[in-house]
Design an enzyme around this catalytic site. Structure first.
Site, PDB file in Angstrom:
ATOM      1  CB  VAL A  52      -1.103  -0.146   1.299  1.00 58.48           C
ATOM      2  CG1 VAL A  52      -1.767   1.238   1.301  1.00 58.48           C
ATOM      3  CG2 VAL A  52      -1.997  -1.132   1.208  1.00 58.48           C
ATOM      4  CB  CYS A  53       4.034   2.190   1.882  1.00 56.03           C
ATOM      5  SG  CYS A  53       3.591   1.288   3.330  1.00 56.03           S
ATOM      6  N   PRO A  54       3.740   2.363  -1.413  1.00 53.36           N
ATOM      7  CG  PRO A  54       4.437   0.550  -2.924  1.00 53.36           C
ATOM      8  CD  PRO A  54       4.058   0.875  -1.509  1.00 53.36           C
ATOM      9  CB  ILE A  57       5.369   7.065  -1.238  1.00 57.97           C
ATOM     10  CG1 ILE A  57       5.381   6.578  -0.018  1.00 57.97           C
ATOM     11  CG2 ILE A  57       6.503   7.719  -1.770  1.00 57.97           C
ATOM     12  CD1 ILE A  57       6.272   5.471   0.307  1.00 57.97           C
TER      13      ILE A  57
END
Length: 180
Positions: A52-54, A57
């Site tokens: 999920v993070c990228p 970002i």
């Protein structure tokens, strides 16, 4: 957890700069006094090399110019080191062109001071802080580790806060303000 009206904590963290400089391995330091006089969006993600993070970002990075047009800098923070951040940028196609800095909170000092450390997981929650030029938190939101946030909504909130007006539900820049 810190909330609206609280002073954002002091910090000084190793950083992978945004843009092409970030891919060269020339680390910098970012502190609470960096970019003095500007609005700041500080968003935390749990860990690098996740799923999920990228998506978040990259979405914040694509809006870097929009935030800059509003005299606002965006800082992304996780508990990973600057070396891990750099490796992720070098090996994740979507992060190679990232325009925002990645701050390394390896001692978990900033995430702890903000109250967004998920103690069971040992990582930062998906927290977002909008901080005014005086260092006062004007907005905070936190998502579960499994749910990504909406950077376009954060931009809308910055617009509303900078307007210094009463903004109704779903207000967008250019819309009418509430009249009392």
């Amino acid at each position: 957890m810190l909330t609206v009206g609280d002073k954002f904590p002091t910090f000084d963290l190793a950083t992978v700069p945004g843009g092409p400089e970030g891919l060269k391995g020339a680390f910098t330091q970012t502190s609470d006094t960096s970019n003095a006089g500007k609005w700041k969006v500080v968003f935390f993600w749990p860990k690098d090399f996740t799923f999920v993070c990228p998506t978040e970002i990259v979405a914040f990075g694509k809006l870097a110019g929009e935030f800059a047009d509003r005299d606002t800098v965006v800082y992304g923070v996780s508990i990973d080191s600057e070396f891990v951040h750099l490796n992720w940028r070098l090996h994740h196609e979507d992060l190679k062109s990232l325009e925002i800095p990645m701050l390394a909170d390896i001692k978990r000092e900033l995430s702890s001071a903000c109250g967004v450390l998920a103690h069971d997981a040992g990582v930062a929650l998906r927290a977002t802080f909008v901080v005014d030029p005086e260092g006062i938190i004007r907005h905070v939101s936190v998502n579960d580790l499994s749910v990504g946030r909406n950077p376009q909504e954060v931009l809308r909130i910055v617009d509303a806060l900078q307007s210094d007006e009463l903004c109704p539900c779903n207000w967008n820049k250019g819309d009418e303000f509430l009249k009392v």
